[in-house]
Design a protein around this motif. Structure first.
Motif, PDB file in Angstrom:
ATOM      1  N   MET A   1       0.819  -1.213   0.000  1.00 24.62           N
ATOM      2  CA  MET A   1       0.000   0.000   0.000  1.00 24.62           C
ATOM      3  C   MET A   1       0.850   1.259   0.000  1.00 24.62           C
ATOM      4  SD  MET A   1      -3.292  -0.778   2.436  1.00 24.62           S
ATOM      5  CE  MET A   1      -2.398  -1.111   3.936  1.00 24.62           C
ATOM      6  N   GLY A   2       2.160   1.121   0.176  1.00 25.52           N
ATOM      7  CA  GLY A   2       3.041   2.284   0.152  1.00 25.52           C
ATOM      8  C   GLY A   2       3.244   2.954   1.491  1.00 25.52           C
ATOM      9  N   VAL A   3       2.889   2.296   2.590  1.00 26.21           N
ATOM     10  CA  VAL A   3       3.136   2.868   3.917  1.00 26.21           C
ATOM     11  C   VAL A   3       4.646   2.808   4.158  1.00 26.21           C
ATOM     12  CG1 VAL A   3       2.719   2.614   6.393  1.00 26.21           C
ATOM     13  CG2 VAL A   3       0.864   2.181   4.771  1.00 26.21           C
ATOM     14  N   PRO A   4       5.293   3.975   4.382  1.00 30.53           N
ATOM     15  CA  PRO A   4       6.755   4.011   4.422  1.00 30.53           C
ATOM     16  C   PRO A   4       7.394   3.323   5.626  1.00 30.53           C
ATOM     17  CG  PRO A   4       5.865   6.177   4.906  1.00 30.53           C
ATOM     18  CD  PRO A   4       4.701   5.296   4.523  1.00 30.53           C
ATOM     19  N   HIS A   5       6.729   3.299   6.767  1.00 34.29           N
ATOM     20  CA  HIS A   5       7.304   2.694   7.975  1.00 34.29           C
ATOM     21  C   HIS A   5       6.262   1.817   8.629  1.00 34.29           C
ATOM     22  CE1 HIS A   5      10.796   5.221   7.705  1.00 34.29           C
ATOM     23  NE2 HIS A   5      10.008   6.262   7.545  1.00 34.29           N
ATOM     24  N   GLY A   6       6.548   0.555   8.688  1.00 29.25           N
ATOM     25  CA  GLY A   6       5.655  -0.350   9.383  1.00 29.25           C
ATOM     26  C   GLY A   6       5.323  -1.523   8.502  1.00 29.25           C
ATOM     27  N   PRO A   7       4.815  -2.537   9.086  1.00 29.58           N
ATOM     28  CA  PRO A   7       4.821  -2.694  10.534  1.00 29.58           C
ATOM     29  C   PRO A   7       6.086  -3.407  10.972  1.00 29.58           C
ATOM     30  CG  PRO A   7       3.547  -4.442   9.593  1.00 29.58           C
ATOM     31  CD  PRO A   7       4.052  -3.598   8.439  1.00 29.58           C
TER      32      PRO A   7
END
Length: 92
Positions: free
Chosen positions: A65-71
């Protein structure tokens, strides 16, 4: 209480992190789910009855989804500090 749903309808992925750091404008937005492009950090606490969901599904889905940090799933209590003028923190 605020919802922490992070959804990418184009990919058909919906995740509900335990803590999420988002753009401040998303905090004020009247939406059903958080756009992952406005998500800076997603934290998941590993569920004892269903650990494969946190170790496999979330490690696959958040980067997609392109979430830069996580999980970074962890099995112990987690404390997260987010200090920035342009972000808001939501906890589930």
């Amino acid at each position: 209480m605020f919802e922490t749903d992070v959804e990418d309808p184009g990919l058909g992925i919906l995740r509900i992190p335990d803590l999420v750091v988002i753009d401040e404008e998303m905090e004020r937005a009247d939406v059903d789910a958080i756009d992952p492009r406005h998500t800076h950090l997603a934290i998941e606490v590993v569920s004892r009855p269903n650990p494969e969901n946190d170790y496999e599904g979330t490690l696959r889905d958040y980067p997609a989804m392109g979430v830069p940090h996580g999980p970074s799933p962890c099995e112990v209590d987690t404390v997260c500090y987010a200090v920035a003028a342009s972000v808001a923190v939501r906890c589930s």
